[in-house]
Design a protein around this motif. Structure first.
Motif, mmCIF file in Angstrom:
data_model
loop_
_atom_site.group_PDB
_atom_site.id
_atom_site.type_symbol
_atom_site.label_atom_id
_atom_site.label_comp_id
_atom_site.label_asym_id
_atom_site.label_seq_id
_atom_site.Cartn_x
_atom_site.Cartn_y
_atom_site.Cartn_z
ATOM 1 N N ASP A 38 1.089 -1.373 -0.137
ATOM 2 C CA ASP A 38 0.001 -0.232 0.232
ATOM 3 C C ASP A 38 1.184 1.179 -0.186
ATOM 4 O O ASP A 38 1.901 1.161 0.168
ATOM 5 C CB ASP A 38 -0.734 0.485 0.892
ATOM 6 C CG ASP A 38 -2.137 0.419 0.523
ATOM 7 O OD1 ASP A 38 -2.698 1.375 0.059
ATOM 8 O OD2 ASP A 38 -3.363 1.235 1.608
ATOM 9 N N VAL A 39 0.415 2.152 -0.404
ATOM 10 C CA VAL A 39 0.771 3.409 -0.117
ATOM 11 C C VAL A 39 1.009 3.842 1.124
ATOM 12 O O VAL A 39 0.098 4.564 1.813
ATOM 13 C CB VAL A 39 0.539 4.023 -1.543
ATOM 14 C CG1 VAL A 39 1.162 5.721 -1.508
ATOM 15 C CG2 VAL A 39 0.282 3.790 -2.682
ATOM 16 N N ALA A 74 4.925 17.233 -0.074
ATOM 17 C CA ALA A 74 4.754 15.730 -0.477
ATOM 18 C C ALA A 74 5.475 14.043 -0.299
ATOM 19 O O ALA A 74 6.253 14.786 -0.838
ATOM 20 C CB ALA A 74 3.920 16.592 -1.190
ATOM 21 N N GLY A 75 5.269 13.661 0.299
ATOM 22 C CA GLY A 75 5.841 12.811 0.071
ATOM 23 C C GLY A 75 4.997 11.369 1.025
ATOM 24 O O GLY A 75 3.994 11.524 1.428
ATOM 25 N N PHE A 76 5.309 10.284 -0.086
ATOM 26 C CA PHE A 76 4.321 8.928 -0.068
ATOM 27 C C PHE A 76 5.603 7.661 -0.402
ATOM 28 O O PHE A 76 6.654 7.943 -1.218
ATOM 29 C CB PHE A 76 3.269 8.950 -0.430
ATOM 30 C CG PHE A 76 3.564 9.573 -2.520
ATOM 31 C CD1 PHE A 76 3.347 8.511 -3.392
ATOM 32 C CD2 PHE A 76 2.700 10.927 -2.177
ATOM 33 C CE1 PHE A 76 3.531 9.828 -4.227
ATOM 34 C CE2 PHE A 76 2.705 11.632 -3.347
ATOM 35 C CZ PHE A 76 2.890 10.888 -4.129
ATOM 36 N N SER A 77 5.634 6.297 -0.346
ATOM 37 C CA SER A 77 5.748 4.880 -0.526
ATOM 38 C C SER A 77 5.416 4.217 -0.484
ATOM 39 O O SER A 77 4.220 4.138 -0.484
ATOM 40 C CB SER A 77 7.297 5.819 0.205
ATOM 41 O OG SER A 77 7.121 4.985 1.618
ATOM 42 N N VAL A 78 5.556 4.037 -1.395
ATOM 43 C CA VAL A 78 5.342 2.331 -1.131
ATOM 44 C C VAL A 78 5.417 1.119 0.032
ATOM 45 O O VAL A 78 6.542 0.589 -0.489
ATOM 46 C CB VAL A 78 5.664 1.442 -2.726
ATOM 47 C CG1 VAL A 78 4.674 0.061 -3.116
ATOM 48 C CG2 VAL A 78 4.722 2.360 -3.997
ATOM 49 N N VAL A 79 4.680 0.427 0.580
ATOM 50 C CA VAL A 79 5.366 -0.669 1.929
ATOM 51 C C VAL A 79 5.044 -1.197 1.689
ATOM 52 O O VAL A 79 3.356 -1.577 1.622
ATOM 53 C CB VAL A 79 4.766 0.511 3.263
ATOM 54 C CG1 VAL A 79 5.545 -0.495 4.321
ATOM 55 C CG2 VAL A 79 5.376 1.601 3.681
#
Length: 132
Positions: A38-39, A74-79
């Motif tokens: 998920d993000v 704004a920052g997000f990653s896939v985990v």
């Protein structure tokens, strides 16, 4: 005005990435050993996005464009979720949950598109000096 559009654009990027990730989860629902992903947002991303969508309009002159202060982080990653297992083969994709998350993400994306359209409509109105 452009800061708002930039923040909303980051939200659209996040939502688009999340759609890809959730679709991949569904595509691998029957793959043994597959772990769902998920993000995840960086701290403050959701707060800044909400702020951009709901910020009160402040102006020093009635003819000025509305403005905002601050910058979006704004920052997000896939985990990958390795903490759960739904089946004996190690797969942890719950198809119904993924479908609900995908629908929720679609609605979020559409609301962001609507917000960007409204902001750009305001800009078009200003450029045209309110004439239609």
């Amino acid at each position: 005005m452009f800061k708002i559009v930039d923040r909303l654009s980051s939200g659209l990027s996040r939502s688009s990435l999340r759609h890809t990730v959730l679709s991949n989860n569904l595509a691998n629902a029957n793959t043994p050993g597959f772990k769902r992903s998920d993000v995840v947002d960086s701290p403050g991303f959701s707060r800044e996005l909400t702020k951009a969508q709901q910020s009160p309009l402040t102006r020093t002159n009635a003819r000025h464009l509305p403005g905002l202060s601050g910058t979006a982080r704004a920052g997000f990653s896939v985990v990958q979720d390795n903490s759960t297992t739904m089946r004996t083969d190690g797969n942890n994709v719950d198809v119904e949950r993924e479908r609900v998350l995908l629908l929720e993400n679609q609605l979020h994306y559409e609301s962001l598109i609507d917000a960007v359209s409204r902001k750009l409509g305001q800009l078009r109105n200003v450029i045209g000096e309110g004439r239609r």
